[in-house]
Design an enzyme around this catalytic site. Sequence first.
Site, mmCIF file in Angstrom:
data_model
loop_
_atom_site.group_PDB
_atom_site.id
_atom_site.type_symbol
_atom_site.label_atom_id
_atom_site.label_comp_id
_atom_site.label_asym_id
_atom_site.label_seq_id
_atom_site.Cartn_x
_atom_site.Cartn_y
_atom_site.Cartn_z
ATOM 1 N N ARG A 1 59.700 38.325 34.607
ATOM 2 C CA ARG A 1 60.603 37.823 33.576
ATOM 3 C C ARG A 1 61.578 36.784 34.124
ATOM 4 N NH1 ARG A 1 65.577 39.242 32.559
ATOM 5 N NH2 ARG A 1 65.432 41.142 33.816
ATOM 6 N N ILE A 2 62.199 37.063 35.261
ATOM 7 C CA ILE A 2 63.184 36.137 35.822
ATOM 8 C C ILE A 2 62.486 34.940 36.456
ATOM 9 C CG2 ILE A 2 65.011 35.869 37.536
ATOM 10 C CD1 ILE A 2 65.747 38.796 37.030
ATOM 11 N N SER B 1 52.908 36.317 44.406
ATOM 12 C CA SER B 1 53.288 37.715 44.595
ATOM 13 C C SER B 1 51.994 38.479 44.822
ATOM 14 C CB SER B 1 54.066 38.279 43.402
ATOM 15 O OG SER B 1 53.241 38.358 42.260
ATOM 16 N N THR C 1 68.546 36.181 44.701
ATOM 17 C CA THR C 1 69.365 36.882 43.711
ATOM 18 C C THR C 1 68.709 38.196 43.312
ATOM 19 O OG1 THR C 1 68.280 35.642 41.930
ATOM 20 C CG2 THR C 1 70.370 34.755 42.759
ATOM 21 N N ARG D 1 67.199 41.359 45.655
ATOM 22 C CA ARG D 1 67.804 42.434 46.433
ATOM 23 C C ARG D 1 67.798 42.024 47.902
ATOM 24 N NH1 ARG D 1 69.157 43.474 42.135
ATOM 25 N NH2 ARG D 1 69.203 45.479 41.016
ATOM 26 N N GLU E 1 76.296 46.339 50.623
ATOM 27 C CA GLU E 1 77.225 45.780 49.646
ATOM 28 C C GLU E 1 78.336 46.796 49.369
ATOM 29 O OE1 GLU E 1 75.151 44.453 46.160
ATOM 30 O OE2 GLU E 1 73.753 43.200 47.290
ATOM 31 N N HIS F 1 77.076 39.525 44.464
ATOM 32 C CA HIS F 1 76.151 40.172 43.528
ATOM 33 C C HIS F 1 76.621 39.967 42.082
ATOM 34 C CE1 HIS F 1 72.916 43.537 43.316
ATOM 35 N NE2 HIS F 1 72.817 42.689 42.300
#
Length: 335
Positions: A164-165, A184, A243, A245, A274, A293
């Site tokens: 989606r992103i 991928s 952006t 992980r 984090e 983040h």
Amino acid sequence: MTGPTPRVAVLDDYAGVALGLADWSPVQSRSEVTVFDRHLAEAEAVDALRPFDVVCTMRERMAFPRTLIERLPNLKLITIVGRALPNLDMSAASERGVLVAHSDFASPRFRSLRDATPEFAWGLMIATVRNLAEEHRRMRDGGWQTTAGMTLSGKTLGLLGLGRIGGRMAEYARVFGMQAIAWSQNLTEEAAAAGGARRVEKSALFAESDVVSVHVVLSERTRGLVGAAELALMKPTAYLINTSRGPIVDEAALVAALGTGRIAGAGLDVFDVEPLPPDHPLRGLPNVTLSPHLGYVTREMLGAFYADTVEAVVAWLDGAPTRIANPEALQHRTG
């Protein structure tokens, strides 16, 4: 629900917006709500969260390992954003009868908000290739320009992941006059073409791209997916944007590549630990644009997250918990 007034903790509300972005009155009228506006390390969390029946988390900001869960005797419900929380020990929660209520991304309230991360990723990419953060700091200090950026038009964007992103990033690339290539583990040529990109092999993605942007989900097979070998394939003029992980990229290898100028720079919104430790070497590298983040952090998205959280807490207060990720916990509940 009868007995003592339940206590609800809202964790990691860094911007102090949790209670203002959703209607918490159905919870506040029946429980005592406390908001924590800073990150709690585990040792501090043991004492701070001991009195609470419910803790409301925000993505992976707070880890809930077994060592913490087992030291919170009053804990009965954890709310999470998403269907799972990688840094929450679900087995430990279930064994102690602690319910975990997940959010519902299929809810209509989320449908118009799914551009938050790709919009941010594109902005971070522009800021990185144009050295915006470094020049901003210099302006604040009274200086003037000292760097030369890179034009995106005519360049190649490599998308590590075309979901989606990643698919949205491919759309943006076309508008900016960039060629999009993608890879991928399960991506086919047909799926890549449908997503607006050309499928290439992993090695070609790193070798051909002027910008590589990471958009795969963190799992055991993607942890360390970008390591020293992949960074060594990149052009010395190329940039890495993450952006997704932090652990998808080998952080030590990236620090080395940036420190030696093996790649031109990086834009990073996510990290292995984090919040990023104050003395972390990434903080001292001039060719890195850092953000804490922020990919999903918009008022609209947080409002949807917190609305789901309120629903879950109210359902639990009503004695009819909903969207439970670990129904086996019901077998271990003591009350």
